[in-house]
Enzyme design. Structure first.
Site, PDB file in Angstrom:
ATOM      1  N   CYS A 269       0.675  -0.972  -0.078  1.00  0.00           N
ATOM      2  CA  CYS A 269      -0.297   0.218   0.150  1.00  0.00           C
ATOM      3  C   CYS A 269       0.461   1.663  -0.162  1.00  0.00           C
ATOM      4  O   CYS A 269       1.364   1.746  -0.853  1.00  0.00           O
ATOM      5  CB  CYS A 269      -1.047   0.313   1.102  1.00  0.00           C
ATOM      6  SG  CYS A 269      -2.422   0.959   0.530  1.00  0.00           S
ATOM      7  N   HIS A 359      -3.951  -5.549   0.162  1.00  0.00           N
ATOM      8  CA  HIS A 359      -4.239  -5.694   1.491  1.00  0.00           C
ATOM      9  C   HIS A 359      -3.719  -7.454   1.412  1.00  0.00           C
ATOM     10  O   HIS A 359      -4.767  -7.770   1.557  1.00  0.00           O
ATOM     11  CB  HIS A 359      -4.866  -4.900   2.708  1.00  0.00           C
ATOM     12  CG  HIS A 359      -4.474  -3.704   2.734  1.00  0.00           C
ATOM     13  ND1 HIS A 359      -4.543  -2.555   4.141  1.00  0.00           N
ATOM     14  CD2 HIS A 359      -4.158  -2.479   1.833  1.00  0.00           C
ATOM     15  CE1 HIS A 359      -4.166  -1.844   3.765  1.00  0.00           C
ATOM     16  NE2 HIS A 359      -4.024  -1.233   2.576  1.00  0.00           N
ATOM     17  N   GLU A 361      -2.895  -9.317   3.680  1.00  0.00           N
ATOM     18  CA  GLU A 361      -3.004  -9.563   4.713  1.00  0.00           C
ATOM     19  C   GLU A 361      -4.732 -10.365   5.308  1.00  0.00           C
ATOM     20  O   GLU A 361      -4.914 -10.897   6.681  1.00  0.00           O
ATOM     21  CB  GLU A 361      -2.958  -7.787   6.570  1.00  0.00           C
ATOM     22  CG  GLU A 361      -3.812  -7.884   6.874  1.00  0.00           C
ATOM     23  CD  GLU A 361      -4.034  -6.603   5.696  1.00  0.00           C
ATOM     24  OE1 GLU A 361      -5.319  -6.036   5.401  1.00  0.00           O
ATOM     25  OE2 GLU A 361      -2.962  -6.292   4.840  1.00  0.00           O
TER      26      GLU A 361
END
Length: 390
Positions: A269, A359, A361
């Site tokens: 990001c 992202h 995660e």
């Protein structure tokens, strides 16, 4: 930029008038949601159908008023397991039809109560589809949300919005990053040590690395190159975060120091934008950005299409049709957004460094991109083995 008064639960659930005012003069009227008062920020929309708790607590949303495109919000309440940081970071919250009561076995309180307790001013009962279409056509812009005694005549409220700061030129990472370094220990046997520069990191990110045997040293945004190498890292990570990457000169300088040493490097990001700048590319503001957990991205190194989680209003200005020469060797655009061909990843061909704009995660979001943490682990393994052979 929020001022509020929490009030009692009965006051919050009455039809307290609220007004949303965009900087171009468009006005929406509804009811107060969360805290009563006023707030300012950049109006952006999130297309996720779920994961509102992770969105609210993502530091990348600092100084943004988030419009939820999903009409029903708050159905699962708020729990104590899903926050991505210690507080809500959005400056305001806009929903169409908030849940009357939560229905989930993990819920501890309602979303309305949580917003009010943390002083987050919101508005409900407006046509969020019309607002989203307006932002898609006109672009993200400054906005104010006013409720209760903060409501005044339209001209006065618009003037207040026009006095608020823009996102362009905003240097925000230090406002959301940790002030003190801390360590997230490896889960199981420790295999690697990573220095993670916190530009607005989400809690799940070091956890994903810890799951892979990585001991993560999370460092403040103000960390120097010397601070990074003081932990003896096998790899260096640059996190997500808010603000305009054009202001992040310190982070760019630190990343160039890492690239010069040839340490394995991974950025996500904001970290992707920092890598772009470190390589000599520019950045620019997207018209309305990518936000949500359903954005299609192609990994050009494999041809695979992934459904990914995004939160970014800026992008790297790098050519997608050729390999580029930089002071640190050749680089290629490794990922692109299939909606608009925006650069979503960079990969160096002569040094062990790569980044993505989204992202991986998966908090909240799909798990399609989890392999990127494995790619980082493999990169560190390869560099260590080559060092041992040398």
């Amino acid at each position: 930029m929020t001022t509020s008064s929490q009030g009692t639960a009965s006051q919050r659930h009455r039809a307290v008038p609220a007004v949303l005012v965009l900087e171009d003069g468009r006005i929406f009227r509804g009811r107060a949601y969360g805290a009563v008062g006023e707030t300012f920020g950049e109006a952006v929309f999130s297309t996720g159908m779920t994961g509102y708790q992770e969105t609210l607590t993502d530091p990348s949303y600092h100084r943004q008023v988030v419009v939820m495109t999903a009409p029903h919000v708050g159905n699962t309440g708020v729990n104590d397991e899903d926050p991505e940081s210690k507080r809500i970071w959005v400056s305001g919250y806009v929903v169409r039809d908030p849940a009357r009561r939560p229905s989930n076995w993990r819920a501890r309180r309602t979303l309305d109560e949580e917003l009010a307790a943390q002083g987050v001013v919101g508005i409900s009962g407006i046509d969020t589809r019309a607002l989203t279409r307006h932002l898609r056509e006109r672009g993200a812009m400054r906005v104010g949300v006013f409720s209760g005694e903060a409501v005044q005549d339209d001209a006065t409220l618009l003037a207040r919005v026009l006095e608020s700061p823009r996102m362009e030129g905003a240097d925000l990472s230090a406002e959301v990053a940790t002030e003190e370094a801390y360590v997230v220990p490896a889960i199981g046997d420790k295999k690697f040590t990573v220095a993670a520069v916190d530009l607005g990191i989400k809690g799940m990110t070091p956890h994903r690395m810890a799951e892979r045997g990585i001991e993560v040293h999370v460092l403040p945004a103000t960390a120097t190159v010397e601070d990074v190498y003081a932990v003896g890292p096998d790899g260096v990570f640059f996190s997500n975060g808010p603000g305009d990457p054009a202001t992040a000169d310190h982070a760019v300088s630190v990343m160039r120091g890492v690239l010069e040493r040839g340490t394995p490097l991974f950025g996500i990001c904001f970290g992707n934008q920092i890598l772009g700048r470190a390589l000599g590319f520019g950045t620019y503001k997207l018209k309305y950005g990518h936000r949500g957990i359903n954005q299609p991205v192609q990994d050009r190194t494999t041809g695979k299409v992934e459904v990914t989680a995004h939160n970014h209003g800026f992008a790297v200005d790098a050519p997608t049709d050729r390999v580029s020469d930089t002071p640190f060797g050749r680089v290629e655009v490794s990922h692109v957004c299939l909606n608009d061909n925006v650069v979503e990843g960079l990969q160096l061909l002569d040094k062990p460094a790569f980044s993505v704009q989204y992202h991986p995660e998966a908090a909240a979001g799909p798990h399609d991109a989890a392999y990127l943490f494995d790619r980082f682990t493999s990169l560190m393994s390869t560099v260590l083995m080559e060092g041992q052979r040398a």
